[in-house]
Design a protein around this motif. Structure first.
Motif, PDB file in Angstrom:
ATOM      1  N   LEU A  13     -15.542  -4.165  25.833  1.00 25.75           N
ATOM      2  CA  LEU A  13     -14.760  -4.276  27.059  1.00 25.75           C
ATOM      3  C   LEU A  13     -13.865  -5.319  26.858  1.00 25.75           C
ATOM      4  N   VAL A  14     -14.339  -6.397  26.484  1.00 22.77           N
ATOM      5  CA  VAL A  14     -13.298  -7.536  26.234  1.00 22.77           C
ATOM      6  C   VAL A  14     -12.190  -7.444  25.461  1.00 22.77           C
ATOM      7  N   ALA A  15     -12.497  -6.458  24.585  1.00 21.80           N
ATOM      8  CA  ALA A  15     -11.335  -6.081  23.687  1.00 21.80           C
ATOM      9  C   ALA A  15     -10.435  -5.145  23.921  1.00 21.80           C
ATOM     10  N   LEU A  16     -11.027  -4.414  24.762  1.00 19.89           N
ATOM     11  CA  LEU A  16     -10.150  -3.123  25.496  1.00 19.89           C
ATOM     12  C   LEU A  16      -9.195  -3.632  26.611  1.00 19.89           C
ATOM     13  N   VAL A  17      -9.691  -4.764  27.408  1.00 22.19           N
ATOM     14  CA  VAL A  17      -8.807  -5.195  28.371  1.00 22.19           C
ATOM     15  C   VAL A  17      -7.461  -5.708  27.863  1.00 22.19           C
ATOM     16  N   PRO A  18      -7.639  -6.662  27.130  1.00 24.26           N
ATOM     17  CA  PRO A  18      -6.257  -7.025  26.636  1.00 24.26           C
ATOM     18  C   PRO A  18      -5.376  -6.125  25.839  1.00 24.26           C
ATOM     19  N   LEU A  20       0.193  -1.884  27.566  1.00 27.78           N
ATOM     20  CA  LEU A  20       0.629  -0.722  27.729  1.00 27.78           C
ATOM     21  C   LEU A  20       0.785  -0.244  29.405  1.00 27.78           C
ATOM     22  N   VAL A  21      -0.218  -0.806  30.062  1.00 23.24           N
ATOM     23  CA  VAL A  21      -0.128  -0.662  31.514  1.00 23.24           C
ATOM     24  C   VAL A  21       1.054  -1.383  32.257  1.00 23.24           C
ATOM     25  N   ILE A  22       1.385  -2.521  31.713  1.00 27.73           N
ATOM     26  CA  ILE A  22       2.608  -3.269  32.128  1.00 27.73           C
ATOM     27  C   ILE A  22       3.720  -2.493  31.607  1.00 27.73           C
ATOM     28  N   GLY A  23       3.955  -1.884  30.394  1.00 26.69           N
ATOM     29  CA  GLY A  23       5.097  -1.355  30.079  1.00 26.69           C
ATOM     30  C   GLY A  23       5.503  -0.034  30.817  1.00 26.69           C
ATOM     31  N   TYR A  24       4.211   0.797  30.935  1.00 33.96           N
ATOM     32  CA  TYR A  24       4.349   1.999  31.701  1.00 33.96           C
ATOM     33  C   TYR A  24       5.006   1.691  33.188  1.00 33.96           C
ATOM     34  N   LEU A  59       5.956   7.111  21.568  1.00 34.42           N
ATOM     35  CA  LEU A  59       5.644   6.622  20.003  1.00 34.42           C
ATOM     36  C   LEU A  59       5.624   4.875  20.128  1.00 34.42           C
ATOM     37  N   MET A  60       6.363   4.277  20.933  1.00 34.21           N
ATOM     38  CA  MET A  60       6.255   2.997  21.198  1.00 34.21           C
ATOM     39  C   MET A  60       5.075   2.578  21.507  1.00 34.21           C
ATOM     40  N   PHE A  61       4.641   3.327  22.632  1.00 34.25           N
ATOM     41  CA  PHE A  61       3.314   3.137  23.279  1.00 34.25           C
ATOM     42  C   PHE A  61       2.204   3.067  22.233  1.00 34.25           C
ATOM     43  N   THR A  62       2.213   4.071  21.356  1.00 33.24           N
ATOM     44  CA  THR A  62       1.122   4.264  20.203  1.00 33.24           C
ATOM     45  C   THR A  62       1.099   3.040  19.210  1.00 33.24           C
ATOM     46  N   ILE A  63       2.337   2.737  19.081  1.00 31.38           N
ATOM     47  CA  ILE A  63       2.410   1.243  18.170  1.00 31.38           C
ATOM     48  C   ILE A  63       1.832   0.339  18.789  1.00 31.38           C
ATOM     49  N   GLY A  64       2.299   0.191  20.199  1.00 34.26           N
ATOM     50  CA  GLY A  64       1.843  -1.019  20.763  1.00 34.26           C
ATOM     51  C   GLY A  64       0.433  -1.000  20.944  1.00 34.26           C
ATOM     52  N   LEU A  65      -0.196  -0.072  20.994  1.00 35.17           N
ATOM     53  CA  LEU A  65      -1.795   0.145  21.134  1.00 35.17           C
ATOM     54  C   LEU A  65      -2.285  -0.339  19.872  1.00 35.17           C
TER      55      LEU A  65
END
Length: 223
Positions: free
Chosen positions: A143-148, A153-157, A173-179
């Motif tokens: 969970l700690v790893a998922l949050v950051p 992506l949430v901020i970008g969206y 595509l940039m979202f995918t790379i960012g993830l």
């Protein structure tokens, strides 16, 4: 094209008939008499544009609308508006209508790709969460790893929504790379933290060591 904001010009076989009526008789209109329409069609049958707009037996016709390119989402909305307008205009008649054309097919594909990218991100979150759970064998660390990893992506969206910038394949595509980058950073830092914590360091000390050892690489990778 009236009432369609992005539409610039339109042309159809009916418009050619009305134009021919104006040149021969006077007013630019389509005669109510089918025989008069047939005579006008006979007069303009050599017009190359008519061959592009109507079948030889006049059983099928084409209305060509030229529009301003405002992106896939707005084009899709315009196509739905045109389809609704055609349905209203030909209500009660034995006429079938459909929106076609290369731009329509291309933009429909782009919109589907965008939706697929969005759905794949949601699936990726679930798969990554399970992978992190298996890797760290701790739901807390997962969970700690998922949050950051999710926050950028949430901020970008949210930024896209703020500036009214639609989600398109390029941004998807940039979202995918960012993830991928965010997950990679999280795993590096947490793995280093866990090593220090298991070695007897406190939570804060292990976190500081993790940042000192992995922080520079994580920062450069993210930038």
């Amino acid at each position: 094209a009236e009432g369609l904001g992005a539409a610039r010009t339109s042309i159809s076989a009916a418009a050619l008939v009305a134009e021919a009526h104006k040149l021969i008789i006077g007013p630019k209109t389509i005669p109510d008499d089918p025989k008069a329409v047939a005579q006008l069609l006979l007069l303009i049958e050599g017009n190359p544009r008519l061959k592009q707009l109507a079948a030889l037996d006049y059983a099928r016709g084409r209305l060509v609308i030229r529009v301003k390119d405002e992106g896939a989402l707005k084009f899709g909305a315009l196509a739905e508006q045109v389809a609704a307008r055609m349905k209203t205009l030909f209500a009660g008649l034995d006429v079938q209508t459909a929106v076609t054309g290369t731009p329509f097919v291309a933009y429909s594909g782009i919109n589907r790709v965008t939706v697929d990218l969005r759905d794949s991100l949601l699936l990726a979150f679930a798969v990554i969460g399970i992978a992190l759970l298996v890797l760290f064998r701790s739901w807390r660390l997962a969970l700690v790893a998922l949050v950051p990893s999710i926050m950028p992506l949430v901020i970008g969206y949210g930024f896209l929504a703020l500036v009214d910038w639609p989600l398109e394949p390029s941004s998807g595509l940039m979202f995918t790379i960012g993830l991928g980058i965010a997950i990679d950073d999280s795993v590096h830092v947490l793995a280093r933290w866990r090593e220090g914590y298991r070695a007897g360091q406190g939570v804060r000390e292990a976190a500081c060591e993790a940042v000192l050892h992995s922080g520079r690489a994580v920062f450069l990778t993210s930038v």
